[in-house]
Design a protein around this motif. Structure first.
Motif, PDB file in Angstrom:
ATOM      1  N   UNK A  95     -62.844 -11.486  35.828  1.00 48.74           N
ATOM      2  CA  UNK A  95     -61.933 -11.177  34.576  1.00 48.74           C
ATOM      3  C   UNK A  95     -63.042 -10.974  33.385  1.00 48.74           C
ATOM      4  N   UNK A  96     -63.918 -11.412  33.660  1.00 45.49           N
ATOM      5  CA  UNK A  96     -65.124 -10.499  32.199  1.00 45.49           C
ATOM      6  C   UNK A  96     -65.503  -8.447  32.656  1.00 45.49           C
ATOM      7  N   UNK A  97     -65.158  -8.470  34.279  1.00 46.94           N
ATOM      8  CA  UNK A  97     -65.043  -6.483  34.593  1.00 46.94           C
ATOM      9  C   UNK A  97     -63.886  -6.147  33.838  1.00 46.94           C
ATOM     10  N   UNK A  98     -63.052  -6.476  34.297  1.00 46.18           N
ATOM     11  CA  UNK A  98     -61.513  -6.738  33.548  1.00 46.18           C
ATOM     12  C   UNK A  98     -61.332  -6.517  31.798  1.00 46.18           C
ATOM     13  N   UNK A  99     -62.482  -7.346  31.232  1.00 48.20           N
ATOM     14  CA  UNK A  99     -62.267  -7.936  29.717  1.00 48.20           C
ATOM     15  C   UNK A  99     -60.791  -8.215  29.515  1.00 48.20           C
ATOM     16  N   UNK A 100     -60.680  -9.079  30.393  1.00 50.02           N
ATOM     17  CA  UNK A 100     -59.468 -10.015  30.381  1.00 50.02           C
ATOM     18  C   UNK A 100     -59.778 -10.944  29.255  1.00 50.02           C
ATOM     19  N   UNK A 101     -58.825 -11.444  28.195  1.00 53.36           N
ATOM     20  CA  UNK A 101     -58.962 -12.727  27.638  1.00 53.36           C
ATOM     21  C   UNK A 101     -59.111 -14.144  28.068  1.00 53.36           C
ATOM     22  N   UNK A 102     -58.300 -14.628  29.494  1.00 51.89           N
ATOM     23  CA  UNK A 102     -58.646 -15.722  29.678  1.00 51.89           C
ATOM     24  C   UNK A 102     -58.249 -15.076  31.323  1.00 51.89           C
ATOM     25  N   UNK A 103     -58.270 -15.699  31.755  1.00 51.07           N
ATOM     26  CA  UNK A 103     -58.138 -15.807  33.719  1.00 51.07           C
ATOM     27  C   UNK A 103     -57.395 -17.644  33.995  1.00 51.07           C
ATOM     28  N   UNK A 104     -56.564 -17.322  34.989  1.00 49.29           N
ATOM     29  CA  UNK A 104     -55.653 -18.453  35.216  1.00 49.29           C
ATOM     30  C   UNK A 104     -56.166 -18.697  37.403  1.00 49.29           C
ATOM     31  N   UNK A 105     -56.581 -18.940  38.045  1.00 53.10           N
ATOM     32  CA  UNK A 105     -56.562 -19.585  39.505  1.00 53.10           C
ATOM     33  C   UNK A 105     -55.528 -19.858  39.818  1.00 53.10           C
ATOM     34  N   UNK A 106     -55.406 -18.961  41.205  1.00 51.26           N
ATOM     35  CA  UNK A 106     -53.967 -19.245  42.016  1.00 51.26           C
ATOM     36  C   UNK A 106     -54.493 -20.448  43.139  1.00 51.26           C
ATOM     37  N   UNK A 107     -53.770 -20.644  43.305  1.00 50.78           N
ATOM     38  CA  UNK A 107     -51.932 -21.414  42.877  1.00 50.78           C
ATOM     39  C   UNK A 107     -52.825 -22.014  41.395  1.00 50.78           C
ATOM     40  N   UNK A 108     -51.067 -22.873  40.114  1.00 52.56           N
ATOM     41  CA  UNK A 108     -51.300 -22.821  39.090  1.00 52.56           C
ATOM     42  C   UNK A 108     -50.653 -23.878  38.953  1.00 52.56           C
ATOM     43  N   UNK A 109     -51.108 -25.261  37.785  1.00 51.69           N
ATOM     44  CA  UNK A 109     -49.524 -25.795  37.815  1.00 51.69           C
ATOM     45  C   UNK A 109     -48.750 -25.114  36.411  1.00 51.69           C
TER      46      UNK A 109
END
Length: 129
Positions: A95-109
């Motif tokens: 996420x940091x490398x991509x410059x994403x604003x947030x991240x969510x790990x799969x599997x997710x609720x």
């Protein structure tokens, strides 16, 4: 005053995830656009101008990290919040490398997914004020 319909773009090669995201967010009143590949992510996001983007990491051809980097370099869409979603154990680093604003790990609720996307909108509004 009627609030405009929120728009969400989801990129994931897993049709089940796309279906779940579409079902969840449409039920909340969102307009949801889903795609199984991200090669043309900048063109797609530029055309739709969503309120938020969810990007899987493992996508054919380009891959989510590169697609997010391209979105963040494009002057028309770089301020649109993007969340990276993956089962990769190094999600925070990606996420940091991509410059994403947030991240969510799969599997997710599903509740966590909804909270994360809504959090993107709140963060985006705070940055613009």
């Amino acid at each position: 005053m009627i609030e405009p319909i929120k728009k969400l773009v989801v990129f994931d090669d897993d049709e089940d995830i796309l279906f779940i995201c579409k079902l969840l967010f449409e039920d909340l009143g969102w307009e949801v656009h889903t795609f199984t590949e991200c090669t043309n992510a900048v063109d797609i996001v530029s055309r739709i101008l969503p309120d938020a983007v969810i990007m899987d990491n493992w996508l054919p051809e380009t891959g989510g990290v590169i697609a997010i980097q391209r979105l963040k370099k494009n002057s028309l869409v770089r301020t649109i919040p993007v969340m990276l979603m993956t089962a990769n154990s190094e999600i925070e680093k990606l996420a940091s490398i991509a410059s994403a604003d947030a991240y969510l790990k799969k599997p997710f609720d599903l509740d966590v997914l909804e909270q994360k996307v809504n959090g993107l909108l709140v963060k985006d509004r705070l940055c613009r004020s």
